[in-house]
Motif scaffolding. Structure first.
Motif, PDB file in Angstrom:
ATOM      1  N   HIS A  71       2.582  -2.725   6.081  1.00 54.25           N
ATOM      2  CA  HIS A  71       3.203  -1.661   6.863  1.00 54.25           C
ATOM      3  C   HIS A  71       2.983  -0.290   6.260  1.00 54.25           C
ATOM      4  O   HIS A  71       3.567   0.046   5.233  1.00 54.25           O
ATOM      5  N   ASN A 104       6.186   1.543   5.684  1.00 52.74           N
ATOM      6  CA  ASN A 104       7.157   1.039   4.712  1.00 52.74           C
ATOM      7  C   ASN A 104       7.583   2.182   3.790  1.00 52.74           C
ATOM      8  O   ASN A 104       6.767   3.017   3.411  1.00 52.74           O
ATOM      9  N   ASN A 157      10.600  -1.257   6.662  1.00 53.89           N
ATOM     10  CA  ASN A 157       9.663  -0.711   7.648  1.00 53.89           C
ATOM     11  C   ASN A 157      10.456  -0.060   8.778  1.00 53.89           C
ATOM     12  O   ASN A 157      11.479  -0.595   9.205  1.00 53.89           O
ATOM     13  N   ASP A 205       1.216  -1.466  11.201  1.00 49.06           N
ATOM     14  CA  ASP A 205       0.650  -2.608  10.466  1.00 49.06           C
ATOM     15  C   ASP A 205      -0.588  -3.148  11.188  1.00 49.06           C
ATOM     16  O   ASP A 205      -1.081  -4.216  10.849  1.00 49.06           O
TER      17      ASP A 205
END
Lengths: 496, 496, 496
Positions: B107, B110, B119, B230
């Motif tokens: 991610h 994140n 995230n 992602d």
């Protein structure tokens, strides 16, 4: 022993029934207060003559609780805002005579009816007896001035006449006559309200035989800016319909959707296609529609119109997020509804006082300059936006909310540009004699210009504010903003 | 004795309450599993900062059941499709951290947030932890590719720009500028999804003071083809909105109606006026919206969008009629949505790879020839239609169903003819220099042509498929197909 | 003692369950009557082959009560209108064979099916066995003649063909071919009904293998004027959908909204934006949808379509306000639906017999003169209006109701003028050779003329009748009446 069992059986059963009935609203489990003697007489006849409204009232909170009981609720849970209720009204339920018998001397529609002096129309000034804060807020709002803003603004008046005037073909010409009062009452004034006047008394033949009643003009009507025979403005029944006067109804978007509809004000249609509308439509049956305060997430899982624009919203442990307001513009900083471009909210409800730099009673000039002195300033705008954001932040994080409003600002600017392009084309047509500017609302290229700012730009802005993809795009959105501009452009070319 | 009675009273009462609460869903009557320690910390703050989503989640199945418990359900009743759940997630409810803490290394969004790495966006790849079958099906579908199909198909890109580009009047000309990212995000990409990227970190002022958060572009968005930080495609929240993630919501047509709306895709409006819609709208309050499998006649009395397009449907004794799919095109053989004519469904979700014989990225040529190598073949079409018919046959006899689809085939052919006639007129205009073919989407006669196939032919086909009489006839149906063609014809005559 | 407690527990519990189940409908608490042996055999197979309709029927009143039981209800509460039920049907529930096995000799669609002779289509003549008053009322109505009125009126037939005929471009000309039966079936005839004929028998491959079934033309269809294989007219399932046959569904406006939709008949859309619609949409979940009689205020708080147009309405103490009728025009005095102007209701359902003074099968001439001999007279009009007013007066006082209808009369006159102006422009175009009067429905100026009376004038009148402000004003209302007239006017100018 047997008696004990029977007793137990009955207790279980009636307890279950009562809890069921009272599940939705948290009022004290107690015997209902009495119905006043006057109201009992009303009911005696009217249960035969207009049974529907008696039954409707019997389901209302008004029929089950006295002002005295209402005042025993903790302040945050109260539905009344007065602390001082007249003694005569305190201890009975709020019945027919308690409302229709109020403030007789103010009411030109007061009349003698089978031994009682009553008013035909219960006005905001009457409701004010128990709900003064709400009425005061409302009375200052644009809604309360809705009909006078139409009648006293010469441009809006011309616009209305251009649309609703009867057209005839005379000597090969298309001529427009004045609009009738009947047509105004069911078009513009159906939402904006009528001026209800009393022409005298008249005799009508009713189920009770001949009776004398006030002879009302521009009635029936329930528009938001109705001017009542006691001089007060508005109709509480616009949103709290008779004789149930429900909070539930006012909180549901179907109520706002009586008027806030496409093509000019597509608030309801945009809401329905938004994520919030999706959740409302799918889960509303599980929500608590009558709780005061209205608790985010617990009582409702997505906002309705009322959530953002006027309700008292709290957390599940009763921390206030925003206070209740009955000035429905109080949390708004910008007026998405273009006239003819978007602009800061007007300072006061009586917008007919506005004059822009061109001397026209529009809040913005044709060139896009706002009539700033009549509109709220930047500070007030920020303060109101901050208030609105508190509601968004009940569920969304700060960044999410900020980015949402950045997008809205961008859309406001772009749609204003799309309207300015339309105005430029119209001005060209006016300048070149292709159209006549004396009435800006009655020729085909003018109709297209109106559609640009009144239908399509509004649609895109509402869609941006609430997240309605279809109304931003193909349904009265960018598709129409673009194709309509092409049509206008061609009209300015072909005719040259 | 008395104690016994009191005990009995309580038992009766609590049993009734529990059965009531659990009536809709058949899960094991057991104590709720624990909330993880991480999630407890999330809730501690967020019940103050975003109380709405905490309450919303508390009403969700996720807050009441652990994956371990979910796996104890008989396979046909399961809502999760993985058999192997990571040990750390198995025995707690599915809370904040269980989702927002997943797959951190994938991610780009994140970030460190009060001691936790979380995230911003929970993506399909995260949901896949428990729901892999659903995510795999979805990821291959047209929906998952919705934004890349717009961006990477030059014709669709040109179409989008033609509509949403800002138009200005410069030197007497109507010029079109590029669309802004904001406008694209709330028009086409509101449904199709945005490409959400992370520009870095930024400081924002929140109710908790200054905090550092990822600086996301093209956010917020919940479009079906959203490309996430992602790299995964789609937003499960398009149909299962946060933070309730409900099957009920996804099964109700209001969810599909966020995007599948007139004038281009009038699926919801057609459904509402169909017999199925009539029954849904009238009886939905009595249906079991959360049962898995979804039992025809017993849980619902008429299909919703989900019934025909993706749900696991069974008889009341749990014989499977059709399996669940999250590829929403999997039961479709023909694409009613004309581009520019109807055609067999594409073989893969990434439709931007399609090229027709004219070299254009449309699945059909202007003359009506399908780009067959990119589209499913006759056998696959029959197989899919057979699957769909199984659902119809849950209530209708074989002959009824066959005749329904014969009628649909006829309508597909007729509406394609009505579109071909429009194309012939456009080609004439192009050939005779009345319009410029270099951009087929930006002149008035081209706008009429677009309406023919994009609005009106689609409306008639949807109306035929679902039985919506108004959309087949006067509302964007044959009336418009015909009058629009007349307008096009006149444009090709007048200007000559 | 213990047994006593257990017994008590069970009694409480089952009593609560039963009262819950029976809460909505007041029938005698008794064991359900038996399912006939024939119907048991039907169910045995069809619970596997068409499980949805078995489950649907199991929820119906038909599955729980026998005609014998139905006759024990007090007359005002009865849902059946025959006193004489055939002995064979009296004491079982109303199951598959009880309906599909009736009047075999009349049914051209009767066939041998696994040892039973059954009819595919259950017709009004079959329903008449228990519901003769309803069927007789319906059979005389305009609805029952809906398809023959389209087919046998040459003007309506021409109109239909002009809209739904396939158009092709041949040798540079726009030509119109005949409408296909399929397209007619899903456009005009979807609402009006088809003529269902039996072409013979055919073999189809079903889940039961090859079976022989009647070969039906123009099937499936559920239009209100369907002509059935037994010669009867109508489809009770238009409003009481199979196999639940519910009063609730028929009373909800969603049922009428299958057909009565904008742009031509915007009854449902107008209703939704009216005060009545607002209350219905907000409070319908609390109403008693199945009570007979339907008690004003108690069972419902605002009227739906059925309330005003056909239901048996009573006070809460069962005094009848208006009787039930299944002739949906029986309470109407004026036909708001302009053809081409509003006019008194036709005397009989078969309106194709009407000829006006110009010799055309329209109820009004182009100049606005009614074909009086075919239309109800003033006395009948007053009588019907009086009947309708009784319903209004269930909630509204006499003066309110009178003023409402005064306004409606004014609007009828004004909208007729707006249509006459359009006709004058069309006649000018015809006279001056700008358009061809031989087919009044197939040129652009004719399309505009159609919109004037068929879409816009109707919208304003419906909006006036029900109080829908948006449809009176901007949405297909005065805005369109006016701008459309301007367009027509310009067409008569430009081309000269």
């Amino acid at each position: 022993m047997k008696q004990l069992l029977v007793y137990l059986f009955c207790s279980v059963f009636s307890f279950l029934c009562i809890t069921n009935i009272l599940a939705e609203e948290k009022w004290e489990v107690a015997a209902s207060p009495p119905i006043s003697e006057n109201t009992q007489v009303c009911i005696l006849c009217h249960r035969n003559y207009t049974p529907g409204i008696i039954e409707d009232w019997l389901k209302s909170r008004h029929s089950k609780i006295s002002p005295e009981m209402a005042l025993k609720m903790p302040p945050i849970e109260r539905r009344i805002s007065s602390e001082i209720i007249p003694d005569t009204l305190k201890s009975t339920v709020v019945g027919c005579y308690e409302c229709h018998g109020l403030n007789a001397s103010n009411h030109k529609d007061n009349f003698e009816h089978f031994g009682f002096r009553i008013n035909v129309i219960v006005s905001p000034n009457d409701c004010k007896t128990c709900h003064p804060v709400e009425v005061d807020q409302y009375s200052a709002s644009k809604k309360a001035h809705a009909v006078e803003n139409l009648q006293q603004n010469p441009l809006y008046h011309t616009f209305g006449e251009a649309i609703t005037g009867i057209k005839e073909i005379k000597d090969g010409k298309l001529i427009s006559l004045n609009s009738s009062e009947h047509t105004k009452a069911e078009t513009c004034y159906a939402c904006h309200g009528t001026v209800v006047t009393v022409k005298g008394m008249k005799k009508i033949f009713s189920k009770m035989g001949d009776i004398d009643v006030p002879d009302l003009a521009n009635w029936p009507n329930q528009g938001v800016g109705r001017i009542n025979p006691d001089g007060s403005k508005g109709a509480c029944t616009s949103c709290h319909p008779r004789h149930n006067f429900s909070i539930e109804v006012a909180r549901k978007p179907y109520t706002c959707a009586q008027c806030h509809l496409e093509p000019d004000v597509p608030a309801f249609e945009v809401y329905k296609e938004s994520k919030h509308g999706n959740i409302f439509l799918s889960k509303q049956h599980e929500w608590n529609w009558n709780n005061v305060p209205w608790r985010v997430g617990k009582d409702f899982q997505a906002p309705t119109c009322a959530t953002c624009h006027n309700s008292l919203i709290a957390t599940s442990d009763d921390k206030v997020i925003v206070s209740r307001t009955h000035d429905f513009g109080a949390r708004l900083w910008v007026r998405l509804f273009g006239l003819i471009y978007s602009h800061p909210q007007p300072k006061v409800g009586a917008t007919h006082i506005i004059k822009n730099k061109d001397g026209l009673p529009f809040p913005v000039t044709y060139d896009g300059e706002s009539a700033s002195e009549y509109l709220i300033d930047k500070n007030e705008q920020i303060q109101r936006q901050t208030e609105m954001k508190k509601i968004c932040q009940g569920c969304h994080n700060t960044d999410w909310v900020n980015l949402h409003f950045v997008k809205l600002d961008s859309t406001i600017a772009e749609t204003d540009t799309m309207c300015l392009s339309a105005t430029r084309l119209l001005q060209k047509a006016w300048n070149e004699g292709l159209a006549d500017p004396s009435n800006p609302f009655d020729e085909t290229i003018e109709h297209l210009w109106i559609k640009q700012w009144f239908f399509y730009a509004n649609s895109v802005r509402y869609a941006s504010a609430m997240g309605g993809p279809d109304f931003a795009t193909f349904k009265n959105g960018w598709w129409e903003l673009t194709t309509n501009l092409h049509k206008m452009f061609e009209l300015t070319q072909i005719k040259k």
